[in-house]
Enzyme design. Structure first.
Site, mmCIF file in Angstrom:
data_model
loop_
_atom_site.group_PDB
_atom_site.id
_atom_site.type_symbol
_atom_site.label_atom_id
_atom_site.label_comp_id
_atom_site.label_asym_id
_atom_site.label_seq_id
_atom_site.Cartn_x
_atom_site.Cartn_y
_atom_site.Cartn_z
ATOM 1 N N ILE A 53 34.205 30.743 57.622
ATOM 2 C CA ILE A 53 32.881 31.143 57.106
ATOM 3 C C ILE A 53 31.936 29.937 57.028
ATOM 4 C CG2 ILE A 53 33.605 33.233 55.882
ATOM 5 C CD1 ILE A 53 33.586 31.579 53.267
ATOM 6 N N TYR A 141 36.345 26.081 40.373
ATOM 7 C CA TYR A 141 36.440 27.410 40.998
ATOM 8 C C TYR A 141 35.505 28.393 40.298
ATOM 9 C CZ TYR A 141 38.718 31.952 42.028
ATOM 10 O OH TYR A 141 38.987 33.254 42.385
ATOM 11 N N LYS A 145 32.138 30.339 41.786
ATOM 12 C CA LYS A 145 31.979 31.804 41.750
ATOM 13 C C LYS A 145 30.679 32.181 41.030
ATOM 14 C CE LYS A 145 35.767 33.446 43.744
ATOM 15 N NZ LYS A 145 35.670 34.106 45.043
ATOM 16 N N ASN A 170 43.794 38.265 37.936
ATOM 17 C CA ASN A 170 45.262 38.279 38.049
ATOM 18 C C ASN A 170 45.779 39.458 38.859
ATOM 19 O OD1 ASN A 170 44.368 37.338 35.040
ATOM 20 N ND2 ASN A 170 45.823 35.958 36.018
ATOM 21 N N ILE A 186 52.762 35.307 39.965
ATOM 22 C CA ILE A 186 53.832 36.280 40.241
ATOM 23 C C ILE A 186 54.523 35.920 41.564
ATOM 24 C CG2 ILE A 186 54.324 38.721 40.709
ATOM 25 C CD1 ILE A 186 52.071 39.363 38.654
ATOM 26 N N ARG A 209 47.642 37.004 30.091
ATOM 27 C CA ARG A 209 46.762 37.478 31.158
ATOM 28 C C ARG A 209 47.014 38.976 31.323
ATOM 29 N NH1 ARG A 209 45.422 32.993 30.404
ATOM 30 N NH2 ARG A 209 45.055 31.275 31.874
ATOM 31 N N GLU A 270 44.222 24.821 30.905
ATOM 32 C CA GLU A 270 43.872 26.173 31.370
ATOM 33 C C GLU A 270 43.416 27.016 30.182
ATOM 34 O OE1 GLU A 270 47.187 28.532 32.849
ATOM 35 O OE2 GLU A 270 48.545 27.680 31.380
HETATM 36 N N1 LIG Z 1 44.019 37.600 43.487
HETATM 37 C C1 LIG Z 1 43.370 37.474 42.347
HETATM 38 O O1 LIG Z 1 43.950 37.551 41.280
HETATM 39 C C2 LIG Z 1 41.881 37.264 42.313
HETATM 40 C C3 LIG Z 1 41.237 37.305 41.079
HETATM 41 C C4 LIG Z 1 39.858 37.114 41.037
HETATM 42 C C5 LIG Z 1 39.165 36.915 42.197
HETATM 43 N N2 LIG Z 1 39.820 36.873 43.387
HETATM 44 C C6 LIG Z 1 39.023 36.638 44.582
HETATM 45 O O2 LIG Z 1 39.332 37.647 45.522
HETATM 46 C C7 LIG Z 1 39.275 37.115 46.848
HETATM 47 C C8 LIG Z 1 40.572 37.375 47.559
HETATM 48 O O3 LIG Z 1 41.629 36.712 46.872
HETATM 49 P P1 LIG Z 1 43.140 36.858 47.345
HETATM 50 O O4 LIG Z 1 43.966 36.782 46.123
HETATM 51 O O5 LIG Z 1 43.273 38.012 48.235
HETATM 52 O O6 LIG Z 1 43.335 35.486 48.131
HETATM 53 P P2 LIG Z 1 43.967 35.217 49.578
HETATM 54 O O7 LIG Z 1 44.122 33.739 49.708
HETATM 55 O O8 LIG Z 1 45.166 36.051 49.796
HETATM 56 O O9 LIG Z 1 42.810 35.692 50.552
HETATM 57 C C9 LIG Z 1 41.713 34.884 50.881
HETATM 58 C C10 LIG Z 1 41.596 34.835 52.386
HETATM 59 O O10 LIG Z 1 40.431 34.059 52.703
HETATM 60 C C11 LIG Z 1 40.720 33.270 53.834
HETATM 61 N N3 LIG Z 1 39.817 32.128 53.817
HETATM 62 C C12 LIG Z 1 39.751 31.132 52.907
HETATM 63 N N4 LIG Z 1 38.797 30.252 53.229
HETATM 64 C C13 LIG Z 1 38.228 30.722 54.360
HETATM 65 C C14 LIG Z 1 37.181 30.253 55.206
HETATM 66 N N5 LIG Z 1 36.541 29.108 54.931
HETATM 67 N N6 LIG Z 1 36.849 30.967 56.289
HETATM 68 C C15 LIG Z 1 37.501 32.128 56.587
HETATM 69 N N7 LIG Z 1 38.511 32.612 55.844
HETATM 70 C C16 LIG Z 1 38.863 31.916 54.741
HETATM 71 C C17 LIG Z 1 42.170 32.880 53.671
HETATM 72 O O11 LIG Z 1 42.773 32.526 54.905
HETATM 73 C C18 LIG Z 1 42.781 34.136 53.064
HETATM 74 O O12 LIG Z 1 43.313 34.961 54.070
HETATM 75 C C19 LIG Z 1 38.925 35.634 46.674
HETATM 76 O O13 LIG Z 1 37.540 35.485 46.809
HETATM 77 C C20 LIG Z 1 39.334 35.330 45.275
HETATM 78 O O14 LIG Z 1 38.606 34.243 44.742
HETATM 79 C C21 LIG Z 1 41.160 37.036 43.466
#
Ligand SMILES: NC(=O)c1ccc[n+]([C@@H]2O[C@H](COP(=O)([O-])OP(=O)(O)OC[C@H]3O[C@@H](n4cnc5c(N)ncnc54)[C@H](O)[C@@H]3O)[C@@H](O)[C@H]2O)c1
Length: 334
Positions: A53, A141, A145, A170, A186, A209, A270
């Site tokens: 991106i 982070y 956001k 989470n 997890i 959490r 944290e």
């Molecule tokens: N999992 C959670 O608990 C949680 C909670 C709050 C927010 N989020 C947000 O949800 C979104 C998805 O999280 P997730 O847990 O699925 O994480 P994840 O790491 O499994 O998925 C993120 C994906 O983004 C891709 N990515 C990262 N940087 C990139 C870049 N510069 N260009 C292209 N692709 C890129 C990674 O390869 C990965 O496949 C994130 O934005 C995260 O901040 C997740």
């Protein structure tokens, strides 16, 4: 036909968003650089583009070619605890990368931009966290956001780009990355058990959490674009009942049929307790918290038993080593 872009499509939540979009009959273009996800996660009915991106020429050409109706922006490196030690990487990836997408969405008159923020924006705040609180993020982070959230707000005011912001927390489930020692508690616990090691817990494990099954979250993210009442709104989303990390460790061990074995590490910096109120997302988007922790963890454990373990991720460019939790030093390569 409705055309959508899903960034982070090879990641955990992004791959579920792709599935949901396809189930709705949308044409899906998925963008991911595979820094934290796996191509095998991407549904073969979507068009997968491997790319970053941060590559604004690529982003622009995708928007030019496809004229997306909606963007679901999930690409990020979501290692909250590590973010203070990789500030430049964090802001580049999670903030500047998002700005590239916002720019393109404005230029190409995208109808709605869905952004996954996080409850990390609240920091240590009153509990439960509600959307009307003043955010006080405590790490890089969370700041990234919150900056994207604010950028979406001013972009809407100036250029009319519609947005919906979600603050999940989470989230766990099938296809979560379990090879990254810096995030996903997890996944870390499950991997430790599969490798016959004790689960590692920072501090006394009494931090709490509300762990959220992905199945409850992604359908709401995807359908939000259909509800005009959701536009220009921010929603907490996730499970309501908090559990301590010690309770979580017990559930994970039970789901994998193992004795509970925990190694306590020094506490890290944290937020101690974090859970959110979900009245707004329930009212406007019909969210329901349906999957219990026991059920969700068992489902993930069944999946984990079937997968091939990938090598543990290491991180090459730590920007500040001072105060790095000692347990992480083994995963840092220079
Ligand atoms: N999992 C959670 O608990 C949680 C909670 C709050 C927010 N989020 C947000 O949800 C979104 C998805 O999280 P997730 O847990 O699925 O994480 P994840 O790491 O499994 O998925 C993120 C994906 O983004 C891709 N990515 C990262 N940087 C990139 C870049 N510069 N260009 C292209 N692709 C890129 C990674 O390869 C990965 O496949 C994130 O934005 C995260 O901040 C997740």
């Amino acid at each position: 036909m409705t055309k959508v872009l899903v960034t982070g499509c090879a990641g955990f939540m992004g791959s579920h968003v792709v599935d949901e979009c396809l189930a709705k009959g949308y044409e899906v273009i998925g963008l991911d650089d595979l820094s934290g996800g796996y191509e095998e996660n991407v549904n073969s009915d979507a068009t997968f583009v491997r790319g970053d991106i941060l590559d604004h020429d690529l982003v622009e050409s995708l928007f030019e070619q496809h004229q997306f109706d909606y963007v679901y922006h999930l690409a990020a490196y979501a290692a909250e605890g590590l973010s203070q030690f990789i500030k430049r990487y964090n802001y580049n990836n999670n903030l500047i990368g998002s700005v590239n997408l916002i720019n393109a969405a404005v230029r190409h008159k995208c109808k709605c931009f869905v952004f996954t923020s996080s409850i990390a924006v609240y920091g240590t705040n009153q509990l439960p966290m509600t959307e009307d609180m003043i955010p006080q993020p405590e790490d890089s982070y969370g700041i990234a956001k919150l900056s994207v959230e604010q950028e979406l707000k001013v972009t809407h005011e100036m250029f009319g780009l519609n947005y919906v912001i979600f603050r999940p927390h989470n989230v766990y489930g099938v296809r979560q990355n379990i090879s990254d020692p810096f995030r996903n508690v997890i996944g870390i616990f499950m991997r430790k058990i599969l490798e016959e090691q004790p689960m590692t817990v920072f501090g006394d494990g009494e931090q709490t959490r509300a762990f959220t099954c992905v199945r409850d979250v992604t359908p709401i993210l995807v359908s939000s674009v259909e509800k005009q009442e959701a536009y220009q709104n921010t929603f907490n989303i996730g499970a309501s009942k908090p559990y301590s990390v010690n309770e979580l460790a017990q559930e994970v061990a039970a789901a994998l049929g193992k004795e509970l074995q925990v190694e306590h590490l020094p506490a890290r910096n944290e937020v101690v307790h974090a859970y959110a109120d979900h009245a707004k997302v329930e009212k406007i988007l019909g969210y329901k918290d349906t999957v219990s922790l026991k059920e969700g963890i068992r489902e993930m454990a069944e999946w984990v038993r079937t997968i091939e373990l990938k090598p543990t991720k290491s991180f090459t460019s730590i920007e500040i080593e001072e105060k790095l939790p000692p347990v992480w030093k083994q995963y840092i390569t220079s």
